[in-house]
Design an enzyme around this catalytic site. Structure first.
Site, PDB file in Angstrom:
ATOM      1  N   SER A   1       0.831  -1.200   0.000  1.00 37.94           N
ATOM      2  CA  SER A   1       0.000   0.000   0.000  1.00 37.94           C
ATOM      3  C   SER A   1       0.874   1.261   0.000  1.00 37.94           C
ATOM      4  O   SER A   1       1.666   1.454  -0.919  1.00 37.94           O
ATOM      5  CB  SER A   1      -0.946  -0.048   1.203  1.00 37.94           C
TER       6      SER A   1
ATOM      7  N   ASP B   1     -10.153  -3.852  -4.943  1.00 37.18           N
ATOM      8  CA  ASP B   1      -9.316  -2.860  -4.269  1.00 37.18           C
ATOM      9  C   ASP B   1      -9.292  -1.587  -5.113  1.00 37.18           C
ATOM     10  O   ASP B   1      -8.978  -1.638  -6.306  1.00 37.18           O
ATOM     11  CB  ASP B   1      -7.895  -3.410  -4.118  1.00 37.18           C
TER      12      ASP B   1
ATOM     13  N   HIS C   1      -8.314  -4.964  -0.301  1.00 32.97           N
ATOM     14  CA  HIS C   1      -7.103  -4.298   0.131  1.00 32.97           C
ATOM     15  C   HIS C   1      -6.716  -4.781   1.537  1.00 32.97           C
ATOM     16  O   HIS C   1      -7.566  -4.932   2.407  1.00 32.97           O
ATOM     17  CB  HIS C   1      -7.316  -2.783   0.157  1.00 32.97           C
TER      18      HIS C   1
END
Length: 330
Positions: A182, A273, A303
């Site tokens: 991320s 996501d 995610h």
């Protein structure tokens, strides 16, 4: 407390049903395992704080059990790395006492404003044992207290320190993998572009590569699951308060145009996501610049699934895919 938790869950975009409709009216279904994850997150409560990013950090810490048990590792050491005027806390995972082990330098996610050595402790224990590589987890400074480029500078410091101290660490400096998830994936991408000749592999797990928030996946999943477009706008504003950095490729990897000598790269994305498409665009950009790229999208995943191994077999599948990629000598 309950009222604030409800507000926070709305910000996180946690879903309540087994199936939801995206903005194009196409139905997608949460697997029972993913629904259990979302139910667990929904039940988390944290005390309200006048600084919302502090509350968000506490909430993130309470998601730790999703990753599963804390496996025993041969040796775990917390250290403070000092180089020049910079000091950076790190956690070093050593899976055995052999010399010359490969090394993974890991940058955690958390929207640039959250995450810590603790939020990623369980999956990194698992990864250390599975990969038989030394892992150095980096506790870089967070926004909004320390906006860009503070976290990037900390990350550069750690890589420089590893290169200078590989003998003390008993690692092979020719087998360095840069890895992050991320927001940590964004940082990892910048680190790799800073040290392309010193690293062997790059692994980006659903990386945040673009601050425009205009891809199709953001359009489809702007209300979740897990991530929410309003939270994303807030995170980028914390990280990049100075407008002069809004086009800076060190902050926004997708803005970069040149990738000389970048090593083989593995990019993992999740089907449901909002960051999916910007990661795919980054993969495409690397391939167009002759970077060897392995890309895999994990079906039905959301995610953060790298940290959800207690519930999701795909988390363990991702770990094995990473190990296979790192060990591939081609």
């Amino acid at each position: 407390m309950k009222r604030y938790t409800t507000i926070l869950l709305l910000l996180l975009g946690v879903w309540k049903g087994k199936a939801q409709k995206d903005v194009t009216n196409k139905t997608f279904t949460m697997t029972p395992e993913v629904q259990k994850v979302l139910n667990y997150i929904k039940a988390i409560e944290v005390p309200e704080n006048e600084k919302p990013w502090i509350t968000g950090r506490l909430f993130y810490e309470k998601m730790n059990p999703l990753a599963g048990k804390k496996e025993q590792v041969f040796k775990i050491e917390n250290r403070i790395i000092t180089l020049k005027k910079d000091t950076v806390p790190v956690r070093i995972y050593r899976p055995n006492n052999q010399k010359g082990l490969p090394i993974i330098i890991y940058f955690h996610g958390g929207w640039f404003k959250g995450g810590s050595l603790e939020t990623h402790d369980s999956p990194l224990r698992q990864l250390a044992n599975l990969s038989q590589a030394v892992i150095i987890s980096v506790d870089y400074r967070l926004a909004p207290e320390h906006p860009f480029p503070a976290g990037i500078e900390d990350s550069f410091t750690v890589v420089e320190w590893v290169l200078m101290n590989s003998k003390e660490l008993n690692v092979d400096k020719n087998q360095i993998t840069i890895m992050g998830d991320s927001a940590g994936g964004a940082i990892a991408a910048t680190v790799s572009n800073r040290f392309p000749n010193e690293i062997a592999k790059q692994v980006l797990i659903y990386p945040a590569t673009d601050n425009s928030l205009k891809t199709n996946s953001w359009n489809l999943f702007m209300n979740g699951p897990i991530l929410n477009i309003e939270e994303a706008k807030e995170a980028w504003s914390y990280y990049l308060p100075d407008e002069k950095n809004h086009e800076n490729p060190d902050a926004i990897p997708l803005k970069r145009e040149s990738f000389p000598n970048l090593p083989p790269t593995f990019i993992a994305t999740a089907q449901y996501d909002p960051l999916r498409d910007e990661a795919l665009l980054y993969a495409e950009k690397l391939m167009n610049n002759n970077v060897p790229v392995t890309q895999k999208t994990y079906r039905n995943m959301i995610h953060g699934f790298f940290q959800m191994g207690a519930y999701l077999k795909e988390s363990r599948e991702l770990m094995q895919d990473i190990v296979n990629f790192i060990n591939d000598s081609e």
